[in-house]
Design a protein around this motif. Structure first.
Motif, PDB file in Angstrom:
ATOM      1  N   HIS A   1       0.837  -1.205   0.000  1.00  0.00           N
ATOM      2  CA  HIS A   1       0.000   0.000   0.000  1.00  0.00           C
ATOM      3  C   HIS A   1       0.877   1.263   0.000  1.00  0.00           C
ATOM      4  O   HIS A   1       0.608   2.217  -0.722  1.00  0.00           O
ATOM      5  CB  HIS A   1      -0.922   0.022   1.230  1.00  0.00           C
ATOM      6  CG  HIS A   1      -2.053  -0.958   1.163  1.00  0.00           C
ATOM      7  ND1 HIS A   1      -3.062  -1.002   2.103  1.00  0.00           N
ATOM      8  CD2 HIS A   1      -2.339  -1.935   0.276  1.00  0.00           C
ATOM      9  CE1 HIS A   1      -3.922  -1.953   1.789  1.00  0.00           C
ATOM     10  NE2 HIS A   1      -3.506  -2.548   0.695  1.00  0.00           N
TER      11      HIS A   1
ATOM     12  N   LYS B   1       3.462  10.794  -6.090  1.00  0.00           N
ATOM     13  CA  LYS B   1       4.581  11.428  -6.778  1.00  0.00           C
ATOM     14  C   LYS B   1       4.161  11.855  -8.195  1.00  0.00           C
ATOM     15  O   LYS B   1       4.438  12.982  -8.630  1.00  0.00           O
ATOM     16  CB  LYS B   1       5.746  10.440  -6.837  1.00  0.00           C
ATOM     17  CG  LYS B   1       7.092  11.057  -7.128  1.00  0.00           C
ATOM     18  CD  LYS B   1       8.190  10.022  -6.879  1.00  0.00           C
ATOM     19  CE  LYS B   1       9.560  10.595  -7.281  1.00  0.00           C
ATOM     20  NZ  LYS B   1      10.633   9.604  -7.078  1.00  0.00           N
ATOM     21  N   ALA B   2       3.490  10.941  -8.887  1.00  0.00           N
ATOM     22  CA  ALA B   2       3.025  11.261 -10.240  1.00  0.00           C
ATOM     23  C   ALA B   2       2.026  12.416 -10.207  1.00  0.00           C
ATOM     24  O   ALA B   2       2.077  13.330 -11.045  1.00  0.00           O
ATOM     25  CB  ALA B   2       2.407  10.015 -10.879  1.00  0.00           C
TER      26      ALA B   2
ATOM     27  N   LEU C   1       4.061   6.128  -5.119  1.00  0.00           N
ATOM     28  CA  LEU C   1       4.254   6.262  -6.573  1.00  0.00           C
ATOM     29  C   LEU C   1       3.174   7.139  -7.201  1.00  0.00           C
ATOM     30  O   LEU C   1       3.460   8.010  -8.029  1.00  0.00           O
ATOM     31  CB  LEU C   1       4.227   4.882  -7.246  1.00  0.00           C
ATOM     32  CG  LEU C   1       5.522   4.080  -7.287  1.00  0.00           C
ATOM     33  CD1 LEU C   1       5.254   2.693  -7.861  1.00  0.00           C
ATOM     34  CD2 LEU C   1       6.609   4.805  -8.106  1.00  0.00           C
ATOM     35  N   LEU C   2       1.927   6.894  -6.800  1.00  0.00           N
ATOM     36  CA  LEU C   2       0.831   7.645  -7.399  1.00  0.00           C
ATOM     37  C   LEU C   2       0.848   9.101  -6.928  1.00  0.00           C
ATOM     38  O   LEU C   2       0.594  10.020  -7.714  1.00  0.00           O
ATOM     39  CB  LEU C   2      -0.509   6.976  -7.077  1.00  0.00           C
ATOM     40  CG  LEU C   2      -1.729   7.513  -7.821  1.00  0.00           C
ATOM     41  CD1 LEU C   2      -1.527   7.455  -9.339  1.00  0.00           C
ATOM     42  CD2 LEU C   2      -2.989   6.728  -7.450  1.00  0.00           C
TER      43      LEU C   2
ATOM     44  N   LEU D   1      -4.460   9.214  -0.425  1.00  0.00           N
ATOM     45  CA  LEU D   1      -3.273   8.354  -0.537  1.00  0.00           C
ATOM     46  C   LEU D   1      -2.442   8.382   0.742  1.00  0.00           C
ATOM     47  O   LEU D   1      -1.861   7.354   1.131  1.00  0.00           O
ATOM     48  CB  LEU D   1      -2.415   8.770  -1.738  1.00  0.00           C
ATOM     49  CG  LEU D   1      -3.029   8.469  -3.107  1.00  0.00           C
ATOM     50  CD1 LEU D   1      -2.192   9.091  -4.219  1.00  0.00           C
ATOM     51  CD2 LEU D   1      -3.185   6.962  -3.328  1.00  0.00           C
TER      52      LEU D   1
ATOM     53  N   VAL E   1       2.685   1.813  -3.431  1.00  0.00           N
ATOM     54  CA  VAL E   1       1.715   2.194  -4.472  1.00  0.00           C
ATOM     55  C   VAL E   1       1.241   3.630  -4.251  1.00  0.00           C
ATOM     56  O   VAL E   1       1.181   4.438  -5.192  1.00  0.00           O
ATOM     57  CB  VAL E   1       0.516   1.207  -4.474  1.00  0.00           C
ATOM     58  CG1 VAL E   1      -0.690   1.802  -5.196  1.00  0.00           C
ATOM     59  CG2 VAL E   1       0.924  -0.111  -5.127  1.00  0.00           C
TER      60      VAL E   1
END
Lengths: 537, 537
Positions: free
Chosen positions: B178, B187-188, B184-185, B210, B181
């Protein structure tokens, strides 16, 4: 009566307020200092022995800290005397049952009318798998445990401001959240937008994992079909024979879900204190405390209100009066040592002979307000009508949550659920109502989740913790600053006096904190007693 | 003996094989057609009445389908006769207890030496909250249920090829998955790389969610600190008093986690059939079947092996012989109608008078192989030494998983766990061993997870389902093609004969499928019986 800060779990309402006031970083520090979600330090049953001959320890309070201290000290050879304000053992480890009477500050008395075998735990109600000291007492004292159901995929998440106020199933909220998150990340990965972050090999593994995690289809979309319905459920359920064929459900809109805030409830299950497996003693949370009490009952004096704790180089003198008759039955009880487990909210009102460091620490910790309601309904409509067996529904209404009983599934007749559990301003507001009005409002709000509430409600009992006479709050609210300045001094032995309780632990508000605190305090006191020559009395 | 296809849950090994053979899309279709993870179509107890006077229904098989058919038909006024191969009721709803004997195809006999009260369920072992027909029988027949613990954050996930073969706690794998993931999301999103996908407002909500979901810190990183340790656990646990201060644990490496494949096990809990809350009957899975049996016991004939099912315009004639004495005790039993719940793997070997459509359907469904082992250990070391109370550990070894008993927590003395549950080639391989060798290998593999296995193992029992004489497999393996071609014909009434069982449902391999199939079949049969004039016998 409106409050939207309670989306998180249980006492996290308080944290949400901290977060709003102090910002996110402070909130995390606050979480650490409040001792939320923390495990236990326990390496096996306490093994003390060789008490100095004839040494006598006064234990103030017969909650989990006091009872475990008395039990272990007695086993080590000490004479112990436990002085308890109430007419029962357990303190906050408490279950209210039919026939029980409870009078709060202000004089309002409630008589509980629950059916035989039914109860509500107004204090602690769960024991996580890592609360080893509590589990160890349950094992040694033969208190049977049963699983507590923390997560129920068929329970509701409810926001008055989202989805038209309609409760959503936990299952669909979580499935949609996982699905949308996985789809977004897969999309970014497939478009090369993560290439700076991950290698090509890791990307492949990530994509594979996201399909599994999110219930994505072969196009890496969270869309109507088997993988999503396998998580969120079906519009028409598959059956047997020639029953109507199954129909998939349609995933919910991402933006609506994100705005609903309902995702906040999903994190609870992953937090250390609420992770599966998690337990409750059969027949009420007081069962472990009562099992300890049975071990030391001849040493416990009930209705003993401590008004003064005096000590000198030779011993400790505690002045008590009859808790039922203010100003009467005054007497002095003497011992060599004292383990005081009285909550700081009360102890700060008691005349204590101690150094300035300890006295300052005793006054440094405010107590949280909390409110719980136990409601008896005529039948288990949540099981019979809605397929909800145990677990918790969350709402942004002040009641905060509804917790369904995790035992006696499918039983006929009445059953009790936890109809409200709230902190802070909501708790003050509810406790300010008269006891009937509280129940009416709890039932009204719960009726927004379950239409059966009004018709099936039978009777209830409420506890506003800041109105509980022997604590005036529910748990010690350490700030990071107070913890840094006062905690070690609060726990240090002051001459012949040592404090214990959840307030003297990093597992605040949990029985495990009280027990570990007691274990640590008496281990140090025992060492000092053995090193000390000369007896007081 | 090496197999890495079994990372998913339970029967999903089979699906993994399908996936490898047919590709991902076929796998999803396969999942749908196998009826995995699907809920129940149930709108309340069956209410049939007005059976034609004197009508007699033969029910073949006394598993859940046969027993529920007999019970409901009897209640509707039919005369019923149940013919059962075994000397007990329940079929696959079976619990093996101390003293039980079981002889498999090939003649190997096992005598179970479990302690009093201990058992293993070689067949179905869980009842999800949405299997309403099963729950309804439990309620009506007063069979008490207890929570099954599907998810245990303190159990292990194990891959021989990852983390040096060291079992990882479920808690740390999930927290790290978790966390990575979410990071990463986030950051994007923060870098504007999702701007084509989401609005600015949704981005804010996404980021907020998040942090909650992943346990991210204030910099939106999954890093060492309170939020991550609150999920994955601490290196030094917080305690009470002046115990050593807590120390956070360090999150695991993302690439190593992704490559480990251990994340595949996390999805199980979210799949519809395994979602909390989920139950088992107290004292063994056979308790619901046995409760039904007690309702109709005077109509049940044991040891009745069906060798022929004949029918004409006037009635049904079933030829049976004594199952214990091949070729002996041959007799004919006559009725007006027949509900046949014999598994297709056996029925396809029986002489049946029916139309070509039904006969073709009966032959169209191969049966899956499965293998389970119940192991008794001298003590509950998984609880006592490792803090694992109930739940499931998963491994990529052929044993597949270890399931710890979700009842009698902290009991002293021996206890039984499910030491292996596997499908396909692994199941064939294990069943090919002699019964002692199976146990040795199950214990050896389990020892890779729990070092105590070898020392604490007491005795065990194994069931290789394709060697079970009365079924030769564990459940019907519908392909999408076979389902399209044959399913409706399998379920249609053929003159006076109708089939029921999990194989005649979309909830394959679950008792709920068997019961709903029976309900649907007898509802149609009842309508036909009422519409039909003229009696056979």
């Amino acid at each position: 009566m409106q409050d939207t800060s309670g989306r998180g779990a249980s006492r996290r309402q308080v944290l949400a307020m901290l977060g709003k006031t102090l910002g996110g970083a402070a909130m995390y520090h606050g979480m650490a200092s409040l001792g939320f979600a923390q495990p236990s330090t326990f390496s096996g049953p306490l093994r003390l022995d060789g008490a100095p001959k004839g040494s006598h320890v006064l234990v103030l309070g017969a909650g989990m800290a006091g009872l475990s201290a008395a039990y272990e000290l007695r086993n080590a050879g000490y004479q112990v005397t436990v002085l308890e304000y109430n007419g029962r053992a357990g303190g906050r480890s408490w279950a209210i049952r039919g026939g029980d009477r409870y009078t709060e500050l202000g004089g309002a008395e409630q008589v509980c009318h629950f059916a035989k075998g039914e109860y509500v735990n107004p204090g602690p109600w769960r024991i996580p798998y890592h609360h080893h000291a509590m589990l160890d007492y349950a094992r040694r004292l033969n208190v049977p445990l049963e699983p507590f159901i923390q997560v129920n995929y068929n329970a509701y998440l409810h926001s008055t401001a989202a989805f038209g106020g309609q409760p959503q199933r936990y299952r669909t909220v979580q499935a949609d959240y996982h699905g949308h998150v996985a789809e977004l990340l897969a999309k970014a990965a497939n478009a090369g937008r993560l290439d700076g972050d991950i290698t090509a090999e890791d990307k492949d593994k990530l994509l594979e994992s996201l399909a599994s995690f999110g219930g994505l289809n072969k196009d890496m979309l969270y869309a109507k079909g088997f993988p999503s319905s396998d998580r969120r459920g079906f519009d028409v359920a598959p059956g047997g024979g020639l029953m109507p064929r199954a129909q998939y459900s349609a995933p919910g809109d991402r933006a609506a879900l994100m705005r609903s805030g309902l995702w906040a409830h999903l994190a609870v299950a992953h937090q250390y204190e609420f992770q599966s497996s998690i337990f409750q003693p059969k027949h009420g949370m007081d069962q472990i405390a009562l099992a300890l009490y049975r071990q030391v009952r001849q040493h416990v004096q009930f209705h003993a209100k401590v008004t003064k704790i005096d000590q000198d180089a030779r011993g400790v003198t505690v002045t008590v009066e009859d808790a039922r008759l203010p100003g009467q039955g005054i007497r002095q009880v003497k011992g060599d040592w004292c383990v005081c487990t009285i909550p700081l909210s009360i102890l700060s009102q008691v005349d204590v002979t101690a150094g300035p460091d300890l006295l300052a620490a005793i006054g440094a910790v405010p107590y949280a307000a909390a409110f719980k309601a136990g409601l008896q309904f005529r039948r288990r409509f949540w099981e019979q009508d809605e397929g909800i067996y145990g677990g918790i529904s969350y709402t942004d209404q002040p009641i905060g949550r509804i917790c369904y009983p995790p035992s006696n599934f499918q039983a006929r007749g009445p059953a009790v659920l936890l109809g409200a559990y709230m902190f802070g301003p909501n708790a003050f507001e509810f406790s300010a109502m008269d006891t009937e009005e509280r129940l009416r409002e709890v039932v009204r709000q719960g009726g927004q989740i379950h239409a059966q509430y009004e018709k099936e409600f039978d009777n209830g009992v409420t506890v506003g913790w800041h109105r509980v006479p022997w604590i005036n709050g529910c748990l010690g609210m350490w700030t990071e600053q107070a913890r840094a300045q006062h905690y070690d001094k609060l726990c240090a032995i002051d001459n012949r006096l040592v404090l214990a309780g959840e307030h003297a632990s990093f597992i605040g508000g949990w029985q495990e904190g009280a027990v570990l605190s007691a274990h640590d305090a008496i281990t140090r006191l025992h060492a000092k007693a053995r090193a000390t020559t000369g007896k007081a009395t």
